[in-house]
Design a protein around this motif. Structure first.
Motif, short mmCIF file in Angstrom:
data_model
loop_
_atom_site.label_atom_id
_atom_site.label_comp_id
_atom_site.label_asym_id
_atom_site.label_seq_id
_atom_site.Cartn_x
_atom_site.Cartn_y
_atom_site.Cartn_z
N ARG A 93 6.88 -10.01 18.21
CA ARG A 93 7.56 -9.02 19.06
C ARG A 93 9.06 -9.24 18.86
O ARG A 93 9.57 -10.33 19.14
N THR A 94 9.76 -8.22 18.35
CA THR A 94 11.15 -8.46 17.96
C THR A 94 12.09 -7.31 18.33
O THR A 94 11.66 -6.16 18.44
N SER B 125 3.37 -1.48 12.47
CA SER B 125 4.11 -1.96 13.63
C SER B 125 4.23 -0.81 14.62
O SER B 125 3.96 0.34 14.28
N ALA B 126 4.62 -1.14 15.84
CA ALA B 126 4.76 -0.09 16.86
C ALA B 126 5.87 -0.43 17.83
O ALA B 126 6.07 -1.60 18.17
N THR C 67 2.44 -5.86 13.82
CA THR C 67 1.03 -6.20 14.00
C THR C 67 0.32 -6.54 12.70
O THR C 67 -0.56 -7.38 12.66
N SER C 68 0.72 -5.87 11.62
CA SER C 68 0.03 -6.10 10.36
C SER C 68 1.07 -6.45 9.30
O SER C 68 1.98 -5.68 9.06
N GLY D 108 0.81 -1.23 0.00
CA GLY D 108 0.00 0.00 0.00
C GLY D 108 0.83 1.26 0.00
O GLY D 108 2.06 1.21 -0.14
N SER D 109 0.14 2.39 0.16
CA SER D 109 0.80 3.68 -0.03
C SER D 109 1.90 3.94 0.98
O SER D 109 2.87 4.65 0.71
N GLY D 110 1.77 3.37 2.18
CA GLY D 110 2.79 3.61 3.21
C GLY D 110 4.04 2.79 3.01
O GLY D 110 5.02 2.96 3.73
N GLY D 111 4.02 1.88 2.04
CA GLY D 111 5.17 1.01 1.86
C GLY D 111 5.20 -0.08 2.93
O GLY D 111 4.29 -0.17 3.76
N ALA D 112 6.24 -0.90 2.87
CA ALA D 112 6.33 -2.00 3.83
C ALA D 112 7.79 -2.24 4.17
O ALA D 112 8.68 -1.77 3.47
N TYR D 113 8.00 -2.94 5.26
CA TYR D 113 9.36 -3.27 5.69
C TYR D 113 9.49 -4.78 5.77
O TYR D 113 8.57 -5.46 6.22
N LEU D 114 10.63 -5.26 5.33
CA LEU D 114 10.88 -6.70 5.32
C LEU D 114 11.55 -7.11 6.63
O LEU D 114 12.64 -6.62 6.96
#
Ligand code: ZN
Length: 398
Positions: free
Chosen positions: A289-290, A322-323, A372-373, A268-274
């Motif tokens: 949880r990392t 994520s948070a 989380t997602s 999506g528009s926010g991009g993603a992290y691997l």
């Protein structure tokens, strides 16, 4: 090893070999007759019988300081897969392709391909020049070459000292040689930052940098950085608190502090992290949880193939939400005089940012993020698509 010194011509031969001059071009490069050059080279091999090729000749001359070794460079500035590092050291030990294939139990053709990649990655023409570059980036070291020379008859004993391929890639977040933690005596109990009367952990000489934006105290470890701000020195066990915190907070790549955000086409528009995670990190509701920061697409395969923590399997996640939820840290308690503190016996544990009273006594070492997602992805497919987007398009068109 007690050795004579080398003549200027002999030293010049080593320096030219290290610079990538081919053996056949040496006479012209040195301005010496062909015969003289051959005799000098032969003499060097006689003097140093362990040197079975020009690459090991360079390694031995640097180790024994028969030729002044070149200045060292920042090891984190070189990107070289673990298996190519291993090859480079074996080459410095005078092995040829066949020896290496036998030693590693790999097909000779595979080793041949890997050596070609190694030379390409280092942008060098010869094995001797590869060893020279490997020395500068501290992949080929005097300690390793000395051990090899002591056990030259027994290659297994010699290679036992090698930094094993299982040591994994050079992570930006790892602590390096020369970086030291502050003494526990720098800690004390004082009236805390949370309220006038609340007591908590502090440093005697606390500065604003010692606490994060949530007021949590962080472990101090010195940093040895290159001029470009990169960590220098041999990686040690353990994680550098400040670098892990920065990398995790900003979701940068764990290997090179590269930008790890994947473009808007993914997630999506926010991009993603691997993120590469293990089953141990998964908790309730599928949330991971990392303390392990993400990885960029260029470094993903290197991590997946060589990070020890991922050896027993991993899951690749494209994380869209994520948070930061807390820190990994150790609790301290006041003793005797109420000012001196001692570490509690509990192990490092997760402390949530919502636990304000508990956090007053925690010394944080790593930042914790809850993923989380996310979408579970096939890492190799993702990498293939990233490097060859047209293949994906044509596949979906057909
Ligand atoms: Zn990276």
């Amino acid at each position: 090893m007690s050795l004579k010194t080398l003549t200027p011509d002999e030293q010049s031969i080593i320096q030219h070999l290290a610079a990538g001059v081919l053996a056949r071009d040496l006479p012209a490069a040195l301005g010496l007759p062909k015969r003289t050059t051959q005799d000098l080279t032969l003499g060097l091999h006689k003097l140093l019988p362990a040197a079975r090729n020009h690459a090991s000749l360079v390694a031995i001359c640097y180790t024994t300081a028969l030729v002044a070794p070149p200045p060292l460079l920042d090891p984190s500035d070189i990107f070289l897969p673990a298996e190519e590092r291993e090859l480079l050291v074996l080459i410095a030990m005078g092995m040829n392709g066949r020896d290496i294939a036998k030693h590693l139990g790999r097909a000779a053709s595979t080793v041949g391909e890997q050596i070609t990649s190694l030379l390409g990655d280092l942008q060098v023409k010869t094995w001797a020049q590869a060893v020279h570059i490997g020395w500068q980036f501290q992949i080929v070291t005097a300690a390793v070459i000395r051990t090899w020379l002591e056990h030259a008859k027994d290659v297994n004993a010699a290679t036992a000292v090698l930094p094993a391929a299982s040591a994994g890639p050079l992570l930006y977040v790892r602590t390096r040689e020369g970086e030291v933690p502050d003494t526990p005596r720098a800690l004390c109990a004082v009236g805390g930052p949370f309220s006038a009367e609340a007591r908590g952990l502090s440093y005697w000489d606390q500065t604003a940098d010692d606490r994060d934006e949530n007021g949590v105290l962080w472990a101090r470890v010195s940093e040895v950085l290159s001029r470009s701000g990169r960590p220098v020195g041999r990686p040690l066990q353990g994680v550098h608190p400040a670098r892990q915190r920065d990398t995790m907070r900003n979701q940068r790549c764990r290997v090179g502090y590269c930008t790890a955000r994947l473009g808007p086409t993914r997630g999506g528009s926010g991009g993603a992290y691997l993120y590469l995670v293990t089953a141990k990190e998964q908790g309730a509701g599928g949330v991971y949880r990392t303390v392990e920061p993400p990885v960029c697409i260029e470094h993903a395969l290197l991590c997946a193939d060589s990070e020890p923590r991922l050896r027993d399997g991993y899951t690749a996640l494209l994380v869209t939400s994520s948070a930061i939820t807390g820190v990994l840290g150790r609790r301290y308690t006041p003793v005797d005089d109420g000012v001196t503190v001692a570490a509690s016996r509990d192990n490092m544990a997760f402390h949530s940012y919502t636990d304000h009273s508990g956090l007053r006594w925690v010394l944080a070492s790593q930042l914790v993020r809850d993923l989380t997602s996310y979408e579970v992805v096939d890492l190799r497919l993702l990498i293939r698509e990233a490097f060859n987007p047209s293949a994906e398009e044509s596949a979906s068109c057909s």
